[in-house]
Design a protein around this motif. Structure first.
Motif, PDB file in Angstrom:
ATOM      1  N   SER A 122       1.405  -1.466   0.331  1.00 40.61           N
ATOM      2  CA  SER A 122       0.186  -0.162  -0.156  1.00 40.61           C
ATOM      3  C   SER A 122       0.780   1.190   0.269  1.00 40.61           C
ATOM      4  CB  SER A 122      -1.155   0.078   1.434  1.00 40.61           C
ATOM      5  OG  SER A 122      -2.270  -0.860   1.479  1.00 40.61           O
ATOM      6  N   VAL A 126      -0.159   4.141  -2.243  1.00 41.47           N
ATOM      7  CA  VAL A 126       0.395   5.627  -1.845  1.00 41.47           C
ATOM      8  C   VAL A 126       1.719   6.571  -2.521  1.00 41.47           C
ATOM      9  CG1 VAL A 126       0.987   7.461   0.534  1.00 41.47           C
ATOM     10  CG2 VAL A 126      -0.813   4.971  -0.081  1.00 41.47           C
ATOM     11  N   ALA A 130      -0.297   8.877  -4.366  1.00 37.70           N
ATOM     12  CA  ALA A 130      -1.708  10.002  -3.695  1.00 37.70           C
ATOM     13  C   ALA A 130      -1.307  12.243  -4.094  1.00 37.70           C
ATOM     14  CB  ALA A 130      -0.503   9.929  -1.854  1.00 37.70           C
ATOM     15  N   LEU A 137      -4.851  11.279   6.264  1.00 41.32           N
ATOM     16  CA  LEU A 137      -4.813   9.710   6.466  1.00 41.32           C
ATOM     17  C   LEU A 137      -6.477   9.204   7.059  1.00 41.32           C
ATOM     18  CD1 LEU A 137      -3.732   6.792   5.271  1.00 41.32           C
ATOM     19  CD2 LEU A 137      -2.269   6.881   7.590  1.00 41.32           C
ATOM     20  N   ILE A 153       2.867   4.625   5.575  1.00 39.06           N
ATOM     21  CA  ILE A 153       2.927   5.346   4.414  1.00 39.06           C
ATOM     22  C   ILE A 153       3.581   6.712   5.565  1.00 39.06           C
ATOM     23  CG2 ILE A 153       0.563   6.849   4.462  1.00 39.06           C
ATOM     24  CD1 ILE A 153      -0.946   4.771   4.154  1.00 39.06           C
ATOM     25  N   VAL A 203      -5.608  10.691   1.487  1.00 42.29           N
ATOM     26  CA  VAL A 203      -5.419   8.789   1.533  1.00 42.29           C
ATOM     27  C   VAL A 203      -6.305   7.847   2.275  1.00 42.29           C
ATOM     28  CG1 VAL A 203      -3.732   7.023   1.567  1.00 42.29           C
ATOM     29  CG2 VAL A 203      -3.177   8.942   0.839  1.00 42.29           C
TER      30      VAL A 203
END
Ligand SMILES: NC(=O)c1ccc[n+]([C@@H]2O[C@H](COP(=O)([O-])OP(=O)(O)OC[C@H]3O[C@@H](n4cnc5c(N)ncnc54)[C@H](O)[C@@H]3O)[C@@H](O)[C@H]2O)c1
Length: 335
Positions: A122, A126, A130, A137, A153, A203
């Protein structure tokens, strides 16, 4: 001269903890693996996934890559009631095999691998998708993956400093806030429902349970302009209307989406896939072209991610002598 291995290395979760593998390192390793998926030799049949009863499931994921030098198989079970039994939702083992000779090289705790590689995958999405200026987030599901995703993240976008979260269970949501606030520099606010999280998010990570019958709630108008939604729970949380309203739709593996649609009745609302993560990483296909675009990535979790992670684990374990050797062969080899 072929090296003949007389044992297979067993690596428990505690062993894996000692190897010092960071989220940022796994993210880089996955980025390289997705390059290989786009340009090299990777065999990866769709995962076998079937429900035992209700949301409980078994799954098996296999892949091989002569380019990476290994093949591997993950066998796991999932049960969302397990946390109530002081057991993890997903449990499993991973077997790593040397591709050139087919020799079994390692057996590893797969919960550890799944925990880190899912969030790192993920994080990779991102990193690429993103929008600049993303500030909030959103996390739906405050369990293992919620925790790992905060870290993942942060590894790729340390400028995202606010998190809004929601868990169906208020006690788990509260525990998450207490445990994770400040851990990776985030302020964390609890929300009263999924809608509040979705509407606030630049996100959004959806990590609820994957049920045999889905009951999605995220509507198109809940998703902000410019938002990136990464689902790790298939299409469990996003409605078909939300999927169809997105400007770009990506997945980590198109074949797996099609297989899940055919065999499990998932993804009925997916009418197009604009790019895969491998295409994105290797060729830039599916890249964001404006800050207003709303992008959805279905990260189903693919066997190649386990393989790439497992290879690095074995490399480090051999280097540092971590793990327990289990005998593979009898003393006098059969002819
Ligand atoms: N795509 C992948 O590669 C991948 C890998 C691992 C796990 N998963 C999926 O991610 C999800 C989370 O896994 P986990 O290991 O963090 O599980 P977990 O049990 O540790 O956490 C799940 C949390 O979600 C909460 N929850 C349940 N229903 C919810 C809902 N409707 N809304 C908000 N919260 C809800 C639970 O109370 C729990 O706290 C599962 O669906 C799992 O199958 C996907």
């Amino acid at each position: 001269m072929t090296e003949i291995y007389t044992d297979v290395r067993f690596l428990s979760a505690a062993d894996l903890d000692t190897l010092g593998l960071t989220m940022a390192e796994i993210t880089d390793i996955l980025e390289e693996a997705f390059h290989v998926k786009a340009t090299g030799d990777v065999m990866m049949p769709p995962k076998i996934f079937f429900h035992r009863h209700g949301p409980r499931f078994y799954s098996s994921m296999v892949s091989a890559s002569p380019d990476l030098g290994y093949a591997g198989c993950k066998w796991q079970s999932g049960d969302p009631d397990n946390p109530g039994r002081a057991l993890p939702y997903i449990q499993g083992l991973y077997i790593l095999t040397e591709d050139a000779t087919g020799q079994m090289r390692a057996i590893m705790d797969a919960e550890w691998i799944t925990g880190i590689r899912t969030a790192a995958a993920s994080g990779l999405v991102v990193k690429y998708l993103a929008r600049s200026g993303a500030a909030t987030l959103g996390i739906l599901g405050c369990g293992l993956q919620g925790r790992k995703h905060l870290e993942a993240i942060h590894a790729v976008r340390p400028d995202i400093e606010r998190c809004v979260c929601y868990d169906l269970r208020p006690d788990r949501q509260q525990q998450f806030i207490e445990e994770m606030t400040g851990k990776f520099g985030h302020t964390i606010d609890g929300a009263a429902n999924a809608e509040e999280v979705a509407r606030a998010s630049d996100v959004l990570i959806t990590g609820g349970p994957i049920m045999d019958k889905r009951d999605p709630v995220i509507e198109p108008e809940w998703i902000k302009p410019g938002a990136l939604v990464v689902t790790i729970d298939y299409d469990s949380y996003v409605t078909d209307a939300a999927i169809q309203s997105m400007d770009l739709v990506l997945t980590d593996d198109q074949g797996q989406i099609e297989d899940a649609r055919r065999n499990e009745g998932k993804f009925p609302g997916v009418t197009r896939i604009d790019a895969t993560v491998a295409d994105l990483v290797a060729h830039g296909t599916g890249r964001r072209t404006s800050d207003d675009q709303r992008i959805l990535a279905f990260n189903l979790g693919i066997a190649l991610e386990d393989l790439a992670t497992g290879i690095e684990i074995l490399r480090r374990a051999e280097q540092s002598g971590v793990g327990t050797p289990l005998p593979l062969r009898s003393a006098s080899p059969q002819t």
